[in-house]
Write a protein that holds these residues in place. Structure first.
Motif, PDB file in Angstrom:
ATOM      1  N   THR A  27       0.852  -1.165  -0.048  1.00 18.85           N
ATOM      2  CA  THR A  27       0.002   0.007  -0.039  1.00 18.85           C
ATOM      3  C   THR A  27       0.985   1.223  -0.098  1.00 18.85           C
ATOM      4  O   THR A  27       0.526   2.263  -0.562  1.00 18.85           O
ATOM      5  CB  THR A  27      -0.903  -0.028   1.117  1.00 18.85           C
ATOM      6  OG1 THR A  27      -1.565  -1.132   1.161  1.00 18.85           O
ATOM      7  CG2 THR A  27      -1.962   0.870   0.964  1.00 18.85           C
ATOM      8  N   ILE A  28       1.723   1.163   0.716  1.00 18.35           N
ATOM      9  CA  ILE A  28       2.880   2.306   0.793  1.00 18.35           C
ATOM     10  C   ILE A  28       3.547   2.723  -0.512  1.00 18.35           C
ATOM     11  O   ILE A  28       3.492   3.719  -0.961  1.00 18.35           O
ATOM     12  CB  ILE A  28       4.030   2.250   2.058  1.00 18.35           C
ATOM     13  CG1 ILE A  28       3.381   2.407   3.353  1.00 18.35           C
ATOM     14  CG2 ILE A  28       5.096   3.339   1.902  1.00 18.35           C
ATOM     15  CD1 ILE A  28       3.895   2.075   4.560  1.00 18.35           C
ATOM     16  N   ARG A  29       3.874   1.710  -1.363  1.00 11.77           N
ATOM     17  CA  ARG A  29       4.397   1.926  -2.505  1.00 11.77           C
ATOM     18  C   ARG A  29       3.176   2.422  -3.462  1.00 11.77           C
ATOM     19  O   ARG A  29       3.337   3.258  -4.450  1.00 11.77           O
ATOM     20  CB  ARG A  29       4.883   0.442  -3.208  1.00 11.77           C
ATOM     21  CG  ARG A  29       6.450   0.191  -2.581  1.00 11.77           C
ATOM     22  CD  ARG A  29       7.029  -1.021  -3.049  1.00 11.77           C
ATOM     23  NE  ARG A  29       8.236  -1.533  -2.611  1.00 11.77           N
ATOM     24  CZ  ARG A  29       8.447  -2.585  -1.973  1.00 11.77           C
ATOM     25  NH1 ARG A  29       7.454  -3.558  -1.839  1.00 11.77           N
ATOM     26  NH2 ARG A  29       9.612  -2.814  -1.510  1.00 11.77           N
ATOM     27  N   LYS A  30       1.932   1.773  -3.231  1.00 13.50           N
ATOM     28  CA  LYS A  30       0.950   2.342  -4.137  1.00 13.50           C
ATOM     29  C   LYS A  30       0.811   3.911  -3.803  1.00 13.50           C
ATOM     30  O   LYS A  30       0.524   4.769  -4.874  1.00 13.50           O
ATOM     31  CB  LYS A  30      -0.230   1.431  -3.835  1.00 13.50           C
ATOM     32  CG  LYS A  30      -1.468   2.244  -4.634  1.00 13.50           C
ATOM     33  CD  LYS A  30      -2.744   1.527  -4.069  1.00 13.50           C
ATOM     34  CE  LYS A  30      -4.065   2.006  -5.069  1.00 13.50           C
ATOM     35  NZ  LYS A  30      -5.326   1.253  -4.637  1.00 13.50           N
ATOM     36  N   ILE A  31       0.810   4.467  -2.878  1.00 15.08           N
ATOM     37  CA  ILE A  31       0.783   5.685  -2.315  1.00 15.08           C
ATOM     38  C   ILE A  31       1.904   6.510  -2.974  1.00 15.08           C
ATOM     39  O   ILE A  31       1.522   7.516  -3.512  1.00 15.08           O
ATOM     40  CB  ILE A  31       0.623   5.895  -0.534  1.00 15.08           C
ATOM     41  CG1 ILE A  31      -0.491   5.421  -0.026  1.00 15.08           C
ATOM     42  CG2 ILE A  31       0.905   7.476  -0.130  1.00 15.08           C
ATOM     43  CD1 ILE A  31      -0.597   5.158   1.075  1.00 15.08           C
ATOM     44  N   LEU A  32       3.136   6.071  -2.752  1.00 11.27           N
ATOM     45  CA  LEU A  32       4.129   6.665  -3.541  1.00 11.27           C
ATOM     46  C   LEU A  32       4.044   6.791  -5.092  1.00 11.27           C
ATOM     47  O   LEU A  32       4.528   8.025  -5.472  1.00 11.27           O
ATOM     48  CB  LEU A  32       5.686   5.837  -3.274  1.00 11.27           C
ATOM     49  CG  LEU A  32       6.868   6.401  -3.264  1.00 11.27           C
ATOM     50  CD1 LEU A  32       6.778   7.936  -2.510  1.00 11.27           C
ATOM     51  CD2 LEU A  32       7.741   5.741  -2.740  1.00 11.27           C
ATOM     52  N   ARG A  33       3.359   5.869  -5.602  1.00 11.68           N
ATOM     53  CA  ARG A  33       3.223   5.884  -7.369  1.00 11.68           C
ATOM     54  C   ARG A  33       2.240   7.103  -7.310  1.00 11.68           C
ATOM     55  O   ARG A  33       2.282   8.004  -8.224  1.00 11.68           O
ATOM     56  CB  ARG A  33       2.711   4.609  -7.678  1.00 11.68           C
ATOM     57  CG  ARG A  33       3.990   3.608  -7.936  1.00 11.68           C
ATOM     58  CD  ARG A  33       3.079   2.530  -8.827  1.00 11.68           C
ATOM     59  NE  ARG A  33       2.178   1.916  -8.103  1.00 11.68           N
ATOM     60  CZ  ARG A  33       2.313   0.767  -7.246  1.00 11.68           C
ATOM     61  NH1 ARG A  33       3.144   0.359  -7.191  1.00 11.68           N
ATOM     62  NH2 ARG A  33       1.340   0.386  -6.760  1.00 11.68           N
ATOM     63  N   GLU A  34       1.368   7.075  -6.478  1.00  7.76           N
ATOM     64  CA  GLU A  34       0.147   8.061  -6.533  1.00  7.76           C
ATOM     65  C   GLU A  34       0.804   9.565  -6.540  1.00  7.76           C
ATOM     66  O   GLU A  34       0.566  10.503  -7.088  1.00  7.76           O
ATOM     67  CB  GLU A  34      -0.846   8.045  -5.566  1.00  7.76           C
ATOM     68  CG  GLU A  34      -1.614   6.832  -5.857  1.00  7.76           C
ATOM     69  CD  GLU A  34      -2.983   6.940  -6.403  1.00  7.76           C
ATOM     70  OE1 GLU A  34      -3.408   8.073  -6.773  1.00  7.76           O
ATOM     71  OE2 GLU A  34      -3.365   5.932  -7.267  1.00  7.76           O
TER      72      GLU A  34
END
Length: 158
Positions: free
Chosen positions: A78-85
């Protein structure tokens, strides 16, 4: 199909009428979600950068609220997803300060997570890379902004 360069596309766009340009923009918006998001930013939010940053932070808050903290594995995803966003939202704005503010906010929220990200090597390293990235981005900003952002960065490192 050969994809043309931006220069070639720009020259071709100069030959189109206003109605044809409007049709192209609408078609781009329908084609992909990112194109639609970029058009939304350019039309509605680019004139109020602070409002844009606040709305992005609100959407990041929603993502942080949805983190499954039962396992570090799920947290990492989830944190990697947030960073992509954050990277996508930063690309819309051509201002360096937007990316710095969003990354600082990301690091603040990472520090607030329970269980602590500093107990996991991968998450801790990810956090440290973001802090280093922010430091590099701050160096190219105006001196007054550098001072303000460095103060925020020092608060994070405590």
């Amino acid at each position: 199909m050969k994809i043309e360069s931006i220069v070639t596309i720009k020259k071709e766009l100069k030959h189109l009428s206003q109605e044809e340009l409007l049709e192209l923009c609408l078609r781009l918006g329908k084609f992909k979600k990112e194109n639609k998001a970029l058009l939304t930013y350019l039309l509605f939010e680019s004139h109020d950068e602070d409002g844009y940053i606040a709305s992005v932070k609100a959407s990041l808050d929603n993502l942080f609220e949805g983190i499954n903290t039962d396992s570090y594995f799920y947290m990492k995803k989830t944190i990697r997803k947030i960073l992509r966003e954050i990277r996508v939202y930063s690309r819309y704005s051509l201002k360096k300060t937007t990316e710095v503010e969003l990354l600082l906010y990301f690091c603040e929220r990472m520090n607030e997570l329970k269980p602590s990200i500093h107990r996991n090597t991968t998450l801790s390293n990810l956090y440290e890379r973001q802090v280093l990235s922010v430091k590099k981005k701050i160096k190219v900003l105006h001196e007054d902004l550098q001072y303000d952002y460095n103060l925020q960065l020092e608060n994070l490192e405590r």
